[in-house]
Design an enzyme around this catalytic site. Structure first.
Site, PDB file in Angstrom:
ATOM      1  N   ASP A  89      -0.993  11.721  14.808  1.00 10.64           N
ATOM      2  CA  ASP A  89      -1.922  11.045  13.700  1.00 10.64           C
ATOM      3  C   ASP A  89      -2.188  10.029  14.124  1.00 10.64           C
ATOM      4  O   ASP A  89      -2.925   8.722  13.723  1.00 10.64           O
ATOM      5  CB  ASP A  89      -0.704  10.568  12.064  1.00 10.64           C
ATOM      6  CG  ASP A  89      -2.047  10.741  11.412  1.00 10.64           C
ATOM      7  OD1 ASP A  89      -2.628  10.938  11.376  1.00 10.64           O
ATOM      8  OD2 ASP A  89      -1.165  10.244   9.655  1.00 10.64           O
ATOM      9  N   GLY A 103       0.989   5.510   1.345  1.00  2.04           N
ATOM     10  CA  GLY A 103       0.400   5.972   2.536  1.00  2.04           C
ATOM     11  C   GLY A 103       1.273   7.456   2.070  1.00  2.04           C
ATOM     12  O   GLY A 103       1.274   7.245   0.979  1.00  2.04           O
ATOM     13  N   GLY A 127       0.510  -1.169   0.180  1.00  5.01           N
ATOM     14  CA  GLY A 127       0.116  -0.209  -0.118  1.00  5.01           C
ATOM     15  C   GLY A 127       0.739   1.314  -0.342  1.00  5.01           C
ATOM     16  O   GLY A 127       1.960   1.547  -0.045  1.00  5.01           O
ATOM     17  N   MET A 162       3.474   9.161   3.106  1.00  2.28           N
ATOM     18  CA  MET A 162       4.815   9.521   3.423  1.00  2.28           C
ATOM     19  C   MET A 162       5.698   8.029   2.488  1.00  2.28           C
ATOM     20  O   MET A 162       6.547   8.263   2.113  1.00  2.28           O
ATOM     21  CB  MET A 162       5.191   9.000   5.615  1.00  2.28           C
ATOM     22  CG  MET A 162       6.356   9.552   5.532  1.00  2.28           C
ATOM     23  SD  MET A 162       6.737   9.989   7.396  1.00  2.28           S
ATOM     24  CE  MET A 162       8.168  11.187   7.176  1.00  2.28           C
ATOM     25  N   GLY A 163       5.128   7.295   2.235  1.00  3.42           N
ATOM     26  CA  GLY A 163       5.774   6.080   1.269  1.00  3.42           C
ATOM     27  C   GLY A 163       5.298   5.328   0.934  1.00  3.42           C
ATOM     28  O   GLY A 163       3.717   5.025   0.995  1.00  3.42           O
ATOM     29  N   LYS A 207       9.490  -0.331   4.768  1.00  2.00           N
ATOM     30  CA  LYS A 207       8.607   1.021   3.856  1.00  2.00           C
ATOM     31  C   LYS A 207       9.650   2.065   3.421  1.00  2.00           C
ATOM     32  O   LYS A 207      10.418   2.135   4.034  1.00  2.00           O
ATOM     33  CB  LYS A 207       7.553   2.153   5.603  1.00  2.00           C
ATOM     34  CG  LYS A 207       7.114   2.938   5.447  1.00  2.00           C
ATOM     35  CD  LYS A 207       6.369   3.284   5.946  1.00  2.00           C
ATOM     36  CE  LYS A 207       6.326   4.707   6.287  1.00  2.00           C
ATOM     37  NZ  LYS A 207       4.919   5.356   6.793  1.00  2.00           N
TER      38      LYS A 207
HETATM   39  N1  LIG Z   1       4.393  -3.758   9.614  1.00  2.00           N
HETATM   40  C1  LIG Z   1       3.249  -3.865   8.135  1.00  2.00           C
HETATM   41  N2  LIG Z   1       2.548  -5.519   8.412  1.00  2.00           N
HETATM   42  C2  LIG Z   1       1.852  -4.747   6.862  1.00  2.00           C
HETATM   43  N3  LIG Z   1       1.716  -3.969   6.662  1.00  2.00           N
HETATM   44  C3  LIG Z   1       1.413  -2.569   6.579  1.00  2.00           C
HETATM   45  C4  LIG Z   1       2.269  -2.884   7.781  1.00  2.00           C
HETATM   46  N4  LIG Z   1       2.971  -1.282   7.917  1.00  2.00           N
HETATM   47  C5  LIG Z   1       2.028  -0.735   6.987  1.00  2.00           C
HETATM   48  N5  LIG Z   1       1.318  -1.817   6.601  1.00  2.00           N
HETATM   49  C6  LIG Z   1      -0.459  -1.649   5.226  1.00  2.00           C
HETATM   50  O1  LIG Z   1       0.919  -0.818   4.233  1.00  2.00           O
HETATM   51  C7  LIG Z   1       0.039   0.771   3.890  1.00  2.00           C
HETATM   52  C8  LIG Z   1       0.382   1.843   3.489  1.00  2.00           C
HETATM   53  O2  LIG Z   1       1.215   1.450   4.803  1.00  2.00           O
HETATM   54  P1  LIG Z   1       1.519   3.720   5.357  1.00  2.00           P
HETATM   55  O3  LIG Z   1       1.565   3.571   6.770  1.00  2.00           O
HETATM   56  O4  LIG Z   1       2.275   4.055   4.984  1.00  2.00           O
HETATM   57  O5  LIG Z   1       0.312   4.160   5.064  1.00  2.00           O
HETATM   58  P2  LIG Z   1      -1.255   4.793   5.851  1.00  2.00           P
HETATM   59  O6  LIG Z   1      -1.358   4.754   7.478  1.00  2.00           O
HETATM   60  O7  LIG Z   1      -2.589   4.484   4.717  1.00  2.00           O
HETATM   61  O8  LIG Z   1      -1.129   6.608   5.394  1.00  2.00           O
HETATM   62  P3  LIG Z   1      -0.445   7.597   5.752  1.00  2.00           P
HETATM   63  O9  LIG Z   1       0.307   7.740   6.490  1.00  2.00           O
HETATM   64  O10 LIG Z   1      -1.291   8.596   5.241  1.00  2.00           O
HETATM   65  O11 LIG Z   1      -1.750   7.964   7.598  1.00  2.00           O
HETATM   66  C9  LIG Z   1      -1.941   0.460   4.655  1.00  2.00           C
HETATM   67  O12 LIG Z   1      -2.296  -0.296   3.889  1.00  2.00           O
HETATM   68  C10 LIG Z   1      -0.815  -0.452   5.699  1.00  2.00           C
HETATM   69  O13 LIG Z   1      -1.604  -1.230   6.365  1.00  2.00           O
END
Ligand SMILES: Nc1ncnc2c1ncn2[C@@H]1O[C@H](COP(=O)(O)OP(=O)(O)OP(=O)(O)O)[C@@H](O)[C@H]1O
Length: 517
Positions: free
Chosen positions: A147, A23, A21, A25-26, A44
């Site tokens: 956040d 977000g 996915g 930031m990346g 990430k």
């Molecule tokens: N350690 C992990 N294991 C599995 N999935 C993950 C993990 N970390 C993040 N994800 C998934 O990856 C995606 C992107 O996560 P990220 O934290 O970068 O952004 P976000 O929380 O969706 O958005 P934002 O950064 O805008 O708050 C999300 O669907 C999240 O559930």
């Protein structure tokens, strides 16, 4: 177009498999740690569009914050590594979490109360740990998440724990005492931001408590507490500052939320930080009696009993001729290898009927008699402290205060240690969680051959969930020094807590005196 990152090997170690996915930031990828035989991890990357020096620093700080915090709480995603790829794009490596984001969980249904309470406690436990802070070069820095929202909370199914909460994305958290100019631009999610966050003011833990209030409201009712006319900064600024959240009944009549819980959530949503609970600990304290009433922790520890423990403490079939722990205690004798002296030690007591955690205590005959005679006046305070490093150890403290005996106001302190790297330490911790109680066996110094008195004591749901966290986390905590050093550090911590315990006991004692004829 195919993603050029798929198949890439980072640092000769992490092979990228699939994009999970994106977000703000990346991007997050699923990857294999080839060095560890293909363990699945999540990687990430900082977004290409954010590759400024400031953002690189912030990203590295996110990795460092998460790495340090996750050693302290199982409710914060574990970060294991940090690096840059061959394009100089920074990344960090996390445990891979297969689960649902809390937004999916909320979307499906109003959460039943026991489930809500269990999830809420775990979110609070993770946040509390962040607010308590991380120590860098001897200075402790509280971490504010900034956040908190459903998509940053993952709910995974742990084979033993059941539903396990992990907080993600400390991406915009910052070290509270670091350079304030670092986060001058607005970051956060509008619907969850506190009024003071929208004003760009310096934030403390109470800002996270506001966002948590929005989240808890949503979990209980399936609806947002506040609605903005327009989804813009201006629209939400007005809403967070001036709109009052709807009472639960008006918004979700079927939710049937206890009034006390509604007031707690509403207090988190107060416009002014000083009108909110000061700390997450206050929220955990308010949730505890509800958990007790709705049995949420109990369900968890039962599931643990069934699945997690590799060697569960099995209660053998009831043997009508077997001894109750109480009877067994009466028949035990002071071990030959222990000195005849005023000492305390923990012991796993196995009888035909069951296995219990016990504390063996040697005192003078007179003191034991006073404890027996003054039963109604006995006050107990039970607490557990834990240290992870240099060696994981729990300090198990029972303070016994009896006004007949302890006229100077100083309780009798019964202290011992559980080494979490030993089978005995693990087993005793497990028993304290599962049995929800322990026994104190009193032996008189004048007559050590039989047990003079037995006293059962209960552990609280909060203590059990805390013990559970430590027990689970200790499986990944490495010992980097010796247990004796940890014990000394715990003793120092305990000395700091002592005055509070004495005050608490004195307070309870005066309440008891007014209740008794
Ligand atoms: N350690 C992990 N294991 C599995 N999935 C993950 C993990 N970390 C993040 N994800 C998934 O990856 C995606 C992107 O996560 P990220 O934290 O970068 O952004 P976000 O929380 O969706 O958005 P934002 O950064 O805008 O708050 C999300 O669907 C999240 O559930």
């Amino acid at each position: 177009m195919a993603d050029p990152r798929i198949g890439q090997l980072l640092s000769n170690r992490y092979q990228l498999i699939q994009l999970i996915g994106r977000g703000a930031m990346g991007q997050v990828y699923k990857a294999e740690d080839v060095l560890l035989g293909g363990v699945i991890v999540a990687v990430k990357f900082l977004s290409q569009t954010l590759l400024t020096r400031k953002m690189r620093d912030r990203f590295r700080s996110e990795a460092r914050t998460c790495a340090l915090l996750s050693t302290k709480s199982m409710h914060i995603v574990r970060v294991m590594d940090y690096g840059v790829d061959d394009q100089e794009v920074p990344y960090y490596v996390m445990e891979y979490l297969e689960g649902n984001s809390l937004s999916d969980v909320i979307g499906v249904q109003n959460l039943p109360l026991p489930r809500f309470l269990s999830l809420a406690r775990q979110i609070c436990a993770g946040l509390q740990c962040a607010h308590q802070g991380i120590t860098i070069e001897g200075t402790t820095y509280p971490i504010i998440h900034r956040d908190i929202k459903p998509s940053n909370i993952l709910v995974i199914q742990d084979p033993g724990f059941g539903e396990l909460v992990k907080i993600l994305d400390f991406g915009i958290s910052k070290l509270l005492q670091s350079d304030a100019s670092q986060t001058s631009s607005y970051m956060g999610t509008l619907a969850y931001s506190s009024p003071e966050q929208m004003e760009g003011r310096e934030l403390d833990a109470r800002s996270d408590i506001y966002s948590l209030g929005v989240l808890l409201y949503e979990m209980l009712t399936g609806k947002m507490p506040l609605k903005a006319d327009t989804h813009s900064f201006g629209g939400w600024y007005k809403t967070h500052h001036f709109q009052a959240p709807e009472p639960f009944e008006a918004i979700s009549p079927s939710a049937k939320v206890p009034k006390i819980l509604e007031s707690l959530v509403m207090s988190c949503l107060a416009k002014l930080p000083q009108d909110r609970p000061d700390t997450i600990e206050d929220i955990l304290k308010a949730l505890e009696p509800l958990e007790q009433r709705y049995n949420a922790t109990r369900q968890i520890s039962h599931r643990i009993g069934e699945a997690l423990l590799r060697r569960p403490v099995v209660t053998p079939p009831r043997d009508p001729n077997g001894l109750s722990p109480d009877e067994a205690c009466q028949l035990t004798t002071w071990p030959k290898n222990k000195p005849i002296a005023q000492i305390v030690f923990p012991h796993i007591l196995e009888t035909k009927r069951e296995t219990s955690a016990t504390l063996w205590v040697m005192l003078s005959q007179q003191e034991i008699e006073n404890i027996q005679i003054g039963k109604l006046y006995n006050q107990f305070f039970k607490t557990f402290l834990c240290i992870q490093s240099p060696h994981p150890v729990i300090m198990w403290v029972t303070a016994l205060y009896n006004q007949l005996q302890h006229k100077d106001g100083n309780p009798r302190w019964l202290k011992c240690f559980l080494d979490l790297k030993t089978e005995q330490g693990q087993k005793l911790t497990r028993l304290l969680i599962e049995k929800e109680s322990y026994y104190i066996l009193f032996f008189a110094i004048e007559d050590p051959h039989h047990c003079a008195y037995v006293m059962p004591l209960q552990t609280t749901p909060m203590q059990r969930s805390q013990l559970l966290e430590w027990m689970l986390a200790s499986q990944t905590w490495a010992s980097v020094g010796n247990a004796a050093t940890s014990k000394e550090l715990l003793k120092t911590e305990f000395e700091k807590a002592k005055p509070k315990i004495i005050a608490e006991l004195a307070n309870r004692d005066s309440q008891i005196k007014t209740l008794l004829p």
